[in-house]
Scaffold this motif. Structure first.
Motif, PDB file in Angstrom:
ATOM      1  N   UNK A 165      22.889 -17.435 -10.510  1.00  0.00           N
ATOM      2  CA  UNK A 165      23.633 -18.671 -10.729  1.00  0.00           C
ATOM      3  C   UNK A 165      24.488 -18.693 -11.978  1.00  0.00           C
ATOM      4  N   UNK A 166      24.708 -17.551 -12.602  1.00  0.00           N
ATOM      5  CA  UNK A 166      25.546 -17.491 -13.799  1.00  0.00           C
ATOM      6  C   UNK A 166      27.018 -17.607 -13.421  1.00  0.00           C
ATOM      7  N   UNK A 167      27.733 -18.533 -14.077  1.00  0.00           N
ATOM      8  CA  UNK A 167      29.147 -18.752 -13.764  1.00  0.00           C
ATOM      9  C   UNK A 167      30.024 -17.911 -14.679  1.00  0.00           C
ATOM     10  N   UNK A 168      31.261 -17.717 -14.256  1.00  0.00           N
ATOM     11  CA  UNK A 168      32.226 -16.902 -15.004  1.00  0.00           C
ATOM     12  C   UNK A 168      33.037 -17.801 -15.928  1.00  0.00           C
ATOM     13  N   UNK A 169      33.217 -17.379 -17.191  1.00  0.00           N
ATOM     14  CA  UNK A 169      33.961 -18.189 -18.169  1.00  0.00           C
ATOM     15  C   UNK A 169      34.989 -17.356 -18.925  1.00  0.00           C
ATOM     16  N   UNK A 170      35.587 -16.363 -18.274  1.00  0.00           N
ATOM     17  CA  UNK A 170      36.570 -15.512 -18.947  1.00  0.00           C
ATOM     18  C   UNK A 170      37.929 -16.191 -18.976  1.00  0.00           C
ATOM     19  N   UNK A 171      38.498 -16.492 -20.152  1.00  0.00           N
ATOM     20  CA  UNK A 171      39.781 -17.208 -20.236  1.00  0.00           C
ATOM     21  C   UNK A 171      40.933 -16.469 -19.574  1.00  0.00           C
ATOM     22  N   UNK A 172      41.005 -15.142 -19.755  1.00  0.00           N
ATOM     23  CA  UNK A 172      42.115 -14.374 -19.177  1.00  0.00           C
ATOM     24  C   UNK A 172      42.123 -14.456 -17.653  1.00  0.00           C
ATOM     25  N   UNK A 173      40.945 -14.456 -17.073  1.00  0.00           N
ATOM     26  CA  UNK A 173      40.839 -14.570 -15.620  1.00  0.00           C
ATOM     27  C   UNK A 173      41.326 -15.936 -15.156  1.00  0.00           C
ATOM     28  N   UNK A 174      40.950 -16.987 -15.877  1.00  0.00           N
ATOM     29  CA  UNK A 174      41.369 -18.336 -15.516  1.00  0.00           C
ATOM     30  C   UNK A 174      42.881 -18.484 -15.586  1.00  0.00           C
ATOM     31  N   UNK A 175      43.493 -17.876 -16.590  1.00  0.00           N
ATOM     32  CA  UNK A 175      44.952 -17.937 -16.726  1.00  0.00           C
ATOM     33  C   UNK A 175      45.649 -17.295 -15.545  1.00  0.00           C
ATOM     34  N   UNK A 176      45.165 -16.141 -15.122  1.00  0.00           N
ATOM     35  CA  UNK A 176      45.770 -15.450 -13.977  1.00  0.00           C
ATOM     36  C   UNK A 176      45.557 -16.250 -12.692  1.00  0.00           C
ATOM     37  N   UNK A 177      44.380 -16.839 -12.539  1.00  0.00           N
ATOM     38  CA  UNK A 177      44.078 -17.631 -11.347  1.00  0.00           C
ATOM     39  C   UNK A 177      45.004 -18.833 -11.248  1.00  0.00           C
ATOM     40  N   UNK A 178      45.170 -19.554 -12.339  1.00  0.00           N
ATOM     41  CA  UNK A 178      46.018 -20.744 -12.337  1.00  0.00           C
ATOM     42  C   UNK A 178      47.473 -20.394 -12.058  1.00  0.00           C
ATOM     43  N   UNK A 179      47.946 -19.277 -12.599  1.00  0.00           N
ATOM     44  CA  UNK A 179      49.334 -18.872 -12.362  1.00  0.00           C
ATOM     45  C   UNK A 179      49.571 -18.566 -10.888  1.00  0.00           C
ATOM     46  N   UNK A 180      48.649 -17.825 -10.276  1.00  0.00           N
ATOM     47  CA  UNK A 180      48.799 -17.493  -8.856  1.00  0.00           C
ATOM     48  C   UNK A 180      48.646 -18.738  -7.979  1.00  0.00           C
ATOM     49  N   UNK A 181      47.749 -19.630  -8.342  1.00  0.00           N
ATOM     50  CA  UNK A 181      47.582 -20.861  -7.570  1.00  0.00           C
ATOM     51  C   UNK A 181      48.840 -21.724  -7.644  1.00  0.00           C
TER      52      UNK A 181
END
Length: 529
Positions: A165-181
């Motif tokens: 149940x550990x969630x992911x909190x990597x900022x760089x990943x979030x930035x790439x996800x938001x850009x593609x979304x």
């Protein structure tokens, strides 16, 4: 066998593919490996970088590449053709859309069934520059593929999440996800609604549960907020590229009175797909204004429907910029764009804006719901039930025409929604027509040429006191065309008929049907029960 690595260019990104067994011997095997590594489902063509010419050439054999070579992936969408025997006539049930999508151009064939009197289907060809830039919002949002690095991180994080149940909190990943979304959302709309943003966030968590927001009950609240602000930043970036749909809301393009208010933002509000399209490549306001003048001249000629359709299609962007940005009166639009006030052109314009065929969809949906609606109307009691029974008297003999049945259903539906059929459908004699028309804001008018109820009548449409259309044959068709005009002219629905037009739009045409008013939601629930 030594492994090999390839530098792969696809769309606007560059990826690295490692081949543990080296360069494949066959071109087919290389195609399969590349498609599997990059999650490509369409057919592809590969090109390689030639060192002599420093340019890309079609890859004919795997011997033309080696370790650390650069290749380019070109996706080839399938060609879909629908063939019909010579001289075969079309019927309304034979609606077919043909699309030719290649890396060079897009060609869309649209059958126009606006003439319901039985004429054969006509075809409108959209050139590459005029092809729709957007797609209707999907019932289920598809999460795009992220970069190779992000996909690898998400894959590992999803495994860990399923274990403990550990969630992911990597900022760089979030930035790439938001850009593609943001890029993916923009293919549907520049201004997503709250419900649309929620559907994106839910689809993201469903595809990658490791991204669940622990700080909210639903697990998606933080992503909703992030996507909302990302789209705002993305629109700001697009203004720098001159995208009309976002530049029209820049402060320097707004009136001084509107700069302090967010209420008058020009954006799609009724599921418009092509709300404010860009000018075609090589065209501008001046060149398309000349096309408009030629269009007015062509309208004066007989048997010139094909040329009129071509020029209406070509001037679509110019017409939308004028209507959206300048907000002219209906009378001014009629003087400048007289061809727009033809039933066939209203349907064509509606399809350009929404990608939905107006009359076939409207009439087929109305016919589909008619049995259930009549059952609901007959079961209604009280004063409303008496009014509905009076309207349905015409259906007792069982010999009513299809148009008469549709008209009765529309009249009863308006009353059932708590509104008045007389506010939309106005009936009067020929001698009192002019004085009453000037007082109407938006209505379907039925004019009788004599005092008798059996006298000949003409069905038309009045908007802003202007009689814009006549000879519409029936009230249902007039209601359908009137809805199309509200899109073509960017008009608001009348407040006293908002429920009726909402049913026309959201229940019959299924446009923006996610959010319904209480009355319309109640009617929808009864129809589906």
């Amino acid at each position: 066998m030594n492994s090999a690595a390839l530098r792969v260019m696809i769309d606007h990104r560059i990826e690295k593919i490692t081949l543990p067994s080296g360069i494949p011997e066959s071109l087919e095997e290389l195609h399969s490996t590349v498609k599997q590594a990059l999650n490509i489902t369409d057919d592809i063509s590969l090109q390689y970088m030639d060192s002599d010419f420093e340019d890309f050439f079609t890859l004919q054999s795997t011997t033309q590449i080696q370790h650390k070579s650069t290749i380019k992936v070109v996706t080839v969408a399938p060609i879909v053709l629908t063939l019909f025997p010579p001289n075969e006539s079309f019927t309304e049930g034979d609606i077919t859309e043909q699309c030719l999508d290649t890396t060079t151009y897009t060609c869309t064939t649209i059958h126009d069934f606006s003439d319901t009197t039985g004429s054969s289907a006509s075809t409108v060809i959209l050139s590459p520059n005029n092809s729709p830039e957007r797609k209707p919002w999907p019932k289920e949002f598809i999460i795009p593929h992220f970069s190779v690095e992000t996909e690898m991180v998400l894959e590992k994080a999803n495994e860990i999440y399923r274990k403990d149940g550990t969630v992911l909190t990597t900022p760089n990943v979030k930035s790439d996800i938001l850009e593609k979304l943001a890029q993916s959302i923009f293919t549907y709309t520049a201004y997503p609604s709250s419900l649309q943003i929620l559907s994106v966030a839910e689809a993201l968590i469903k595809a990658h549960p490791c991204l669940t927001d622990r700080g909210s009950f639903s697990g998606v609240y933080a992503w909703q907020t992030s996507i909302k602000y990302k789209m705002a930043n993305y629109r700001t970036k697009l203004r720098g590229f001159g995208i009309p749909e976002v530049t029209c809301n820049a402060l320097k393009h707004k009136n001084p009175d509107d700069r302090k208010s967010a209420k008058n933002v020009k954006k799609p509000r009724r599921a418009e797909v092509n709300y404010l399209p860009s000018y075609p490549v090589g065209e501008d306001e001046n060149t398309l204004e000349k096309e408009r003048e030629e269009l007015v001249s062509e309208l004066k000629k007989k048997n010139n429907e094909k040329m009129i359709k071509e020029k209406m299609n070509k001037t679509f962007a110019h017409r939308r910029h004028e209507i959206i940005n300048q907000c002219p009166s209906v009378q001014d639009i009629k003087e400048r764009w007289p061809a727009l006030f033809q039933p066939s052109q209203v349907s064509a314009e509606f399809q350009r804006i929404t990608t939905v065929q107006l009359e076939p969809k409207f009439m087929s949906s109305l016919d589909l719901h008619t049995p259930k609606l009549l059952t609901l109307f007959r079961a209604k009691g009280g004063a409303l039930g008496q009014r509905l029974k009076t309207e349905m008297e015409l259906l007792k003999d069982g010999h009513c025409s299809v148009d008469m049945t549709r008209e009765v259903v529309i009249r009863c539906m308006i009353e059932f929604l708590g509104e008045h059929a007389g506010d939309l459908i106005k009936e009067f004699n020929d001698n009192e027509e002019q004085t009453r028309i000037e007082q109407l804001v938006m209505a379907v008018i039925v004019t009788r040429t004599g005092a008798s109820s059996d006298s000949p009548k003409d069905t038309g449409i009045v908007i802003e006191g202007v009689k814009v259309l006549t000879d519409l044959e029936s009230v249902p068709r007039a209601c359908c065309v009137l809805l199309g005009l509200t899109y073509a002219l960017n008009l608001h629905y009348p407040r006293h008929l908002k429920n009726t037009f909402e049913v026309f739009q959201k229940l019959l045409l299924e446009l923006d049907a996610l959010k319904l008013s209480n009355r319309v939601q109640s009617l929808r629930s009864r129809l589906l029960s």
